[in-house]
Design an enzyme around this catalytic site. Sequence first.
Site, mmCIF file in Angstrom:
data_model
loop_
_atom_site.group_PDB
_atom_site.id
_atom_site.type_symbol
_atom_site.label_atom_id
_atom_site.label_comp_id
_atom_site.label_asym_id
_atom_site.label_seq_id
_atom_site.Cartn_x
_atom_site.Cartn_y
_atom_site.Cartn_z
ATOM 1 N N LYS A 1 0.924 -1.344 -0.032
ATOM 2 C CA LYS A 1 0.379 0.241 0.108
ATOM 3 C C LYS A 1 0.802 1.279 -0.232
ATOM 4 O O LYS A 1 2.117 1.303 0.252
ATOM 5 C CB LYS A 1 -0.871 0.072 1.523
ATOM 6 N N ASP B 1 -7.146 4.427 -4.883
ATOM 7 C CA ASP B 1 -7.772 3.993 -3.603
ATOM 8 C C ASP B 1 -8.236 5.981 -3.159
ATOM 9 O O ASP B 1 -8.490 6.481 -4.331
ATOM 10 C CB ASP B 1 -6.181 3.874 -2.708
HETATM 11 P P1 NDP Z 1 -13.122 8.179 -2.820
HETATM 12 O O1 NDP Z 1 -11.728 9.119 -3.011
HETATM 13 O O2 NDP Z 1 -13.677 7.915 -4.433
HETATM 14 O O3 NDP Z 1 -14.253 8.457 -2.278
HETATM 15 C C1 NDP Z 1 -14.051 8.212 -0.377
HETATM 16 C C2 NDP Z 1 -15.407 8.665 -0.290
HETATM 17 O O4 NDP Z 1 -15.171 8.342 1.368
HETATM 18 C C3 NDP Z 1 -15.243 9.822 -0.240
HETATM 19 O O5 NDP Z 1 -17.223 10.366 -0.576
HETATM 20 C C4 NDP Z 1 -14.923 10.885 0.992
HETATM 21 O O6 NDP Z 1 -16.094 12.148 0.854
HETATM 22 C C5 NDP Z 1 -15.126 10.417 2.162
HETATM 23 N N1 NDP Z 1 -14.169 10.296 3.068
HETATM 24 C C6 NDP Z 1 -12.884 10.019 2.419
HETATM 25 N N2 NDP Z 1 -12.338 9.906 3.569
HETATM 26 C C7 NDP Z 1 -13.128 10.904 4.782
HETATM 27 C C8 NDP Z 1 -13.279 11.139 6.464
HETATM 28 N N3 NDP Z 1 -11.715 10.880 6.649
HETATM 29 N N4 NDP Z 1 -14.169 10.911 7.062
HETATM 30 C C9 NDP Z 1 -15.579 11.118 5.801
HETATM 31 N N5 NDP Z 1 -15.944 10.614 5.058
HETATM 32 C C10 NDP Z 1 -14.662 10.310 4.118
HETATM 33 O O7 NDP Z 1 -12.344 6.604 -2.646
HETATM 34 P P2 NDP Z 1 -12.982 5.316 -2.766
HETATM 35 O O8 NDP Z 1 -14.477 5.036 -2.672
HETATM 36 O O9 NDP Z 1 -11.674 4.146 -3.407
HETATM 37 O O10 NDP Z 1 -12.635 4.575 -1.243
HETATM 38 C C11 NDP Z 1 -13.464 4.565 -0.223
HETATM 39 C C12 NDP Z 1 -12.762 2.936 0.802
HETATM 40 O O11 NDP Z 1 -12.674 2.145 0.069
HETATM 41 C C13 NDP Z 1 -11.366 3.328 1.008
HETATM 42 O O12 NDP Z 1 -11.388 2.724 2.889
HETATM 43 C C14 NDP Z 1 -10.720 2.363 0.119
HETATM 44 O O13 NDP Z 1 -9.384 2.370 1.280
HETATM 45 C C15 NDP Z 1 -11.664 1.643 0.171
HETATM 46 N N6 NDP Z 1 -11.363 0.621 -1.256
HETATM 47 C C16 NDP Z 1 -11.431 1.401 -2.480
HETATM 48 C C17 NDP Z 1 -11.121 0.307 -3.308
HETATM 49 C C18 NDP Z 1 -11.015 0.929 -5.248
HETATM 50 O O14 NDP Z 1 -11.119 -0.161 -5.145
HETATM 51 N N7 NDP Z 1 -11.141 2.463 -5.098
HETATM 52 C C19 NDP Z 1 -10.740 -0.314 -3.039
HETATM 53 C C20 NDP Z 1 -10.825 -1.358 -2.158
HETATM 54 C C21 NDP Z 1 -11.276 -0.143 -0.390
HETATM 55 P P3 NDP Z 1 -14.894 13.204 0.502
HETATM 56 O O15 NDP Z 1 -15.221 13.648 -0.787
HETATM 57 O O16 NDP Z 1 -16.269 14.691 1.323
HETATM 58 O O17 NDP Z 1 -13.516 13.388 0.862
#
Ligand code: NDP
Length: 448
Positions: A126, A166
Amino acid sequence: MSYVDEVFDLVVAKNPAQPEFHQAVKEVLESLRVVIEANEEQYRKDALLERLVTPERQLLFRVPWVDDKGQVQVNNGFRVQFNSAIGPYKGGLRLHPSVNLGIIKFLGFEQIFKNSLTGLPIGGGKGGSDFDPKGKSDREVMAFCQSFITELHKYIGADTDVPAGDIGTGAREIGYMYGQYKRLTGLYEGVLTGKGLSYGGSLARTEATGYGLLYLTEEMLKCNGKDIAGKIVAISGSGNVAIYAAQKAQQLGAKVVTVSDSTGWVYDPEGIDVDLLKEVKEVKRARLTEYAAARKSAEYHEKKNGEHGVWNIKCDIALPCATQNELDLEDAKALVANGCFAVAEGANMPTTMEATEYLQKNGVLFCPGKAANAGGVATSALEMSQNSERLSWTFEEVDSKLKGIMVNIFHNLDDAAKKYGMAGNYVAGANIAGFLKVADAMTAQGIV
Ligand code: NDP
């Protein structure tokens, strides 16, 4: 003292001030206790657990770049190459101001077991940076990505370490990083996944984590005599995972009533309009207030201190898809009180340990992220296969392989939980099934 407790104490002593890493190690080691105790002599002699919790390599580097005002900015860059026993390191790059070494280590550690569960030959890694792409111009994002890869390219490659997206790293960032890698190395190879379709990306990679989450959830419900059609689903987040989880849930006949971001959340009793959500988040890169302004049935709620909002809405199924520790004990109590019967984690470690235990004790079906969100990395591995073959598969081919992988993952962890006397404990099942393959490969490869 038991071997598990000794190693956990060692992790805390040797990695101070990394609470998320401690939490991830504790959760995994606790549920492996029964397997470790059965093989304690051999594992101790080989220091198997000490090696498992220590990354093979940790890269920390400076990322200087110039902003639009001509000012030089400096960010921290990280890549933790955690375990390559079963394949090249594989795992995403997180770009978020909260990123530090402990967070990258927790994610890298989880990734080892997740990647093992997919059944594909990928090790765990990671990386990321405390750079915040939000509010930056395209040129600034490009300058950061080019600088980041100028250092990182020395340590990655199609057969050594293959990063992906991510939080904060989407198609735009991967494109800039890939271009710089190619320019520096002269190689057109599958070194990054989540690439655009015109230069080696896989169809269905964008949808994969969210769709995969729903394929696994559907199978988990089916095996417990339940059906997803007609159910009310609460989702947190509104990024890549949340959007495609909502889309697939609705395709399967459920109604998704919530989404959130870091500043607020939306309750839409008529069901989230996924096309509108995509327009707001993927095209305009705007806040959820814009979604609520464009949709009569939606209520917008500003996030107040410590509140997570969405988990207080009545639902049958909860899918946390935002970030770590976003569903705590209070949230778990609200979900149980409101009749929620299944929680599957789209994000990595979104549920605190106390909340997980509370949900499990109250009979809620609970599937941890390392299994439930493995569809993203599994499809990344399918992208690597297509790049190696120099071929592109159709959306249907990739989607059907993804579905097969997710169904398989569920049965692997279900079987492992049953075999070790913990039927229905999918946290234990996922950790045990993921661990056994890695432990076997580490043992076979000697002391390295
Ligand atoms: P994105 O950046 O596309 O979206 C993240 C979402 O979570 C946004 O809505 C964001 O809001 C919100 N968010 C992020 N950080 C915070 C925080 N500290 N507090 C509250 N809300 C938060 O990321 P992903 O959708 O790709 O990833 C989401 C999760 O899924 C993560 O844990 C990631 O590790 C996991 N994941 C992702 C994969 C992928 O293929 N993308 C694969 C496996 C796991 P805002 O826009 O306001 O920041």
